[in-house]
Design an enzyme around this catalytic site. Sequence first.
Site, PDB file in Angstrom:
ATOM      1  N   CYS A 174       0.813  -1.223   0.000  1.00 50.30           N
ATOM      2  CA  CYS A 174       0.000   0.000   0.000  1.00 50.30           C
ATOM      3  C   CYS A 174       0.843   1.268   0.000  1.00 50.30           C
ATOM      4  O   CYS A 174       0.351   2.336  -0.357  1.00 50.30           O
ATOM      5  CB  CYS A 174      -0.946   0.016   1.190  1.00 50.30           C
ATOM      6  SG  CYS A 174      -2.048  -1.395   1.202  1.00 50.30           S
ATOM      7  N   HIS A 179      -3.372   7.309   1.770  1.00 54.39           N
ATOM      8  CA  HIS A 179      -3.784   5.966   1.343  1.00 54.39           C
ATOM      9  C   HIS A 179      -5.134   5.681   1.971  1.00 54.39           C
ATOM     10  O   HIS A 179      -5.339   5.900   3.171  1.00 54.39           O
ATOM     11  CB  HIS A 179      -2.739   4.942   1.798  1.00 54.39           C
ATOM     12  CG  HIS A 179      -3.220   3.527   1.699  1.00 54.39           C
ATOM     13  ND1 HIS A 179      -3.813   3.034   0.556  1.00 54.39           N
ATOM     14  CD2 HIS A 179      -3.212   2.504   2.599  1.00 54.39           C
ATOM     15  CE1 HIS A 179      -4.150   1.764   0.765  1.00 54.39           C
ATOM     16  NE2 HIS A 179      -3.798   1.428   1.978  1.00 54.39           N
ATOM     17  N   ASN A 214     -10.195  -0.178  -0.125  1.00 52.92           N
ATOM     18  CA  ASN A 214      -8.732  -0.122  -0.110  1.00 52.92           C
ATOM     19  C   ASN A 214      -8.194  -0.722  -1.415  1.00 52.92           C
ATOM     20  O   ASN A 214      -8.289  -1.934  -1.624  1.00 52.92           O
ATOM     21  CB  ASN A 214      -8.221  -0.907   1.106  1.00 52.92           C
ATOM     22  CG  ASN A 214      -6.715  -0.845   1.255  1.00 52.92           C
ATOM     23  OD1 ASN A 214      -5.996  -0.517   0.320  1.00 52.92           O
ATOM     24  ND2 ASN A 214      -6.232  -1.187   2.435  1.00 52.92           N
TER      25      ASN A 214
HETATM   26  N1  ACO Z   1     -18.764  -8.162   9.072  1.00 53.16           N
HETATM   27  C1  ACO Z   1     -19.326  -8.323  10.289  1.00 53.16           C
HETATM   28  N2  ACO Z   1     -18.616  -8.612  11.396  1.00 53.16           N
HETATM   29  C2  ACO Z   1     -17.298  -8.720  11.265  1.00 53.16           C
HETATM   30  C3  ACO Z   1     -16.645  -8.555  10.025  1.00 53.16           C
HETATM   31  C4  ACO Z   1     -17.442  -8.270   8.915  1.00 53.16           C
HETATM   32  N3  ACO Z   1     -16.919  -8.092   7.679  1.00 53.16           N
HETATM   33  N4  ACO Z   1     -15.329  -8.738  10.212  1.00 53.16           N
HETATM   34  C5  ACO Z   1     -15.132  -8.988  11.501  1.00 53.16           C
HETATM   35  N5  ACO Z   1     -16.324  -8.983  12.153  1.00 53.16           N
HETATM   36  C6  ACO Z   1     -16.578  -9.207  13.568  1.00 53.16           C
HETATM   37  C7  ACO Z   1     -15.524 -10.074  14.203  1.00 53.16           C
HETATM   38  O1  ACO Z   1     -15.799 -11.438  13.983  1.00 53.16           O
HETATM   39  C8  ACO Z   1     -15.630  -9.670  15.646  1.00 53.16           C
HETATM   40  O2  ACO Z   1     -16.755 -10.342  16.192  1.00 53.16           O
HETATM   41  P1  ACO Z   1     -16.715 -10.901  17.716  1.00 53.16           P
HETATM   42  O3  ACO Z   1     -16.533  -9.668  18.570  1.00 53.16           O
HETATM   43  O4  ACO Z   1     -18.048 -11.568  17.844  1.00 53.16           O
HETATM   44  O5  ACO Z   1     -15.548 -11.809  17.758  1.00 53.16           O
HETATM   45  C9  ACO Z   1     -15.979  -8.196  15.590  1.00 53.16           C
HETATM   46  O6  ACO Z   1     -16.484  -7.966  14.259  1.00 53.16           O
HETATM   47  C10 ACO Z   1     -14.811  -7.299  15.853  1.00 53.16           C
HETATM   48  O7  ACO Z   1     -13.696  -7.734  15.053  1.00 53.16           O
HETATM   49  P2  ACO Z   1     -12.354  -6.956  15.049  1.00 53.16           P
HETATM   50  O8  ACO Z   1     -11.428  -7.589  14.053  1.00 53.16           O
HETATM   51  O9  ACO Z   1     -11.852  -6.785  16.453  1.00 53.16           O
HETATM   52  O10 ACO Z   1     -12.840  -5.541  14.497  1.00 53.16           O
HETATM   53  P3  ACO Z   1     -12.101  -4.168  14.471  1.00 53.16           P
HETATM   54  O11 ACO Z   1     -12.863  -3.163  15.203  1.00 53.16           O
HETATM   55  O12 ACO Z   1     -10.632  -4.306  14.765  1.00 53.16           O
HETATM   56  O13 ACO Z   1     -12.239  -3.790  12.943  1.00 53.16           O
HETATM   57  C11 ACO Z   1     -10.941  -3.748  10.938  1.00 53.16           C
HETATM   58  C12 ACO Z   1     -11.650  -4.610  11.968  1.00 53.16           C
HETATM   59  C13 ACO Z   1     -11.979  -2.911  10.212  1.00 53.16           C
HETATM   60  C14 ACO Z   1     -10.228  -4.651   9.966  1.00 53.16           C
HETATM   61  C15 ACO Z   1      -9.958  -2.819  11.658  1.00 53.16           C
HETATM   62  O14 ACO Z   1      -9.141  -3.556  12.544  1.00 53.16           O
HETATM   63  C16 ACO Z   1      -9.072  -2.118  10.692  1.00 53.16           C
HETATM   64  O15 ACO Z   1      -9.529  -1.334   9.895  1.00 53.16           O
HETATM   65  N6  ACO Z   1      -7.760  -2.338  10.758  1.00 53.16           N
HETATM   66  C17 ACO Z   1      -6.832  -1.730   9.869  1.00 53.16           C
HETATM   67  C18 ACO Z   1      -6.760  -2.593   8.709  1.00 53.16           C
HETATM   68  C19 ACO Z   1      -6.242  -1.835   7.547  1.00 53.16           C
HETATM   69  O16 ACO Z   1      -6.560  -0.696   7.348  1.00 53.16           O
HETATM   70  N7  ACO Z   1      -5.461  -2.521   6.783  1.00 53.16           N
HETATM   71  C20 ACO Z   1      -4.965  -2.003   5.663  1.00 53.16           C
HETATM   72  C21 ACO Z   1      -3.779  -1.118   5.930  1.00 53.16           C
HETATM   73  S1  ACO Z   1      -2.438  -1.602   5.051  1.00 53.16           S
HETATM   74  C22 ACO Z   1      -3.018  -1.911   3.581  1.00 53.16           C
HETATM   75  O17 ACO Z   1      -3.730  -1.123   3.045  1.00 53.16           O
HETATM   76  C23 ACO Z   1      -2.660  -3.227   2.967  1.00 53.16           C
END
Ligand code: ACO
Length: 328
Positions: free
Chosen positions: A118, A255, A285
């Site tokens: 990215c 980004h 993304n």
């Molecule tokens: N739909 C519904 N529920 C979901 C989904 C989904 N797509 N995905 C996960 N969940 C659930 C999980 O199972 C979990 O449920 P539980 O509490 O019953 O176990 C709950 O949602 C919370 O999951 P987390 O993974 O803790 O959610 P979080 O608040 O951390 O959000 C996310 C996840 C959006 C991926 C966040 O961590 C994030 O944005 N991280 C940065 C990732 C990123 O930006 N990466 C790219 C940067 S680098 C690049 O671009 C390659």
Amino acid sequence: MTSGSILRSVVTGVGGYLPEKVVTNADLEKIVDTNDAWIVERTGIRRRHWAEEGQFTSDLAVEAAGKALAAAGRSAADVDLIIVATTTPDLTFPATAAIVQRKLGCPIGVAFDVQAVCSGFVYALSVADGFVARGMSKCALVIGAETMSRLMDWTDRGTCVLFGDGAGAVVLEPAAGQGTTADRGLLGFALRADGTKQDLLYVDGGPSSTGTVGKLRMQGNHVFKHAVINIAEAVEGAAAAAGVAVADVDWFIPHQANQRILAGVAHRLGVSEDKVVSTIAEHANTSAASIPLALAKAVEDGRVRPGQLLLMEAMGGGLTWGACVLRF
Ligand code: ACO
């Protein structure tokens, strides 16, 4: 920076391309255990675009490059350097840049890919600057292009809803500057990598290890924490390298990974969110393509104008991250 006549790499054209096929969050609900409210609340994403079968990263790159060349008043015949930032190349080799060169009909020149996931577009800009500002390229295409949909594990709802396909491109040309922050062109970079954080974000395949392409794996919450801190530090580093203050920046072109990361970085830097260009709702993304896609949108709608000070920043797999200051 002391003044004196120097060559600057000036962005003379910008173009973006999103494949025609639109996939909304509601569409994803039919194939993944997810829902629109979760995706919008956690990420800000509302839709993404997917390349059609048989439509490759190079095809998206060619579309974006064509628009950037037209905006610059240049043609394929003028291009002597092509750098494609991608983590989803058409083939293991040749470089997607060489395929783009052939498809655009550019003359023999320099063409290669940059792989920093990215952060790839920011890395690629710095490499291109090395050519253009040394007089080694008169017309360079720097392209971020991705078909991230091809790396998704559709059983992993925590990642597969986050990514999309697209491409963005800029044309860079040399212009004489005074060596001051009033010059148009690329003014400063901060690039970083920390290979010890590989496990947070990677693809579990490759030609030398598994002989397969692999699928994207991510510990999203850990990536999130690193993103805000790392990006903010790189933004300050790039501003210092350019000799400008973060407060002087007219537009932040980040980004597009997650709306909450964009807001978190802005908050940490004390920057108004009004100055942050966000297009994540429209295309999710798109990895290396997302910065030039956001730039293209902001140029097209008249927000970004010649002479303004822009700051581009990114973080991705590696981990890699970086930032770049540009007077447009
Ligand atoms: N739909 C519904 N529920 C979901 C989904 C989904 N797509 N995905 C996960 N969940 C659930 C999980 O199972 C979990 O449920 P539980 O509490 O019953 O176990 C709950 O949602 C919370 O999951 P987390 O993974 O803790 O959610 P979080 O608040 O951390 O959000 C996310 C996840 C959006 C991926 C966040 O961590 C994030 O944005 N991280 C940065 C990732 C990123 O930006 N990466 C790219 C940067 S680098 C690049 O671009 C390659």
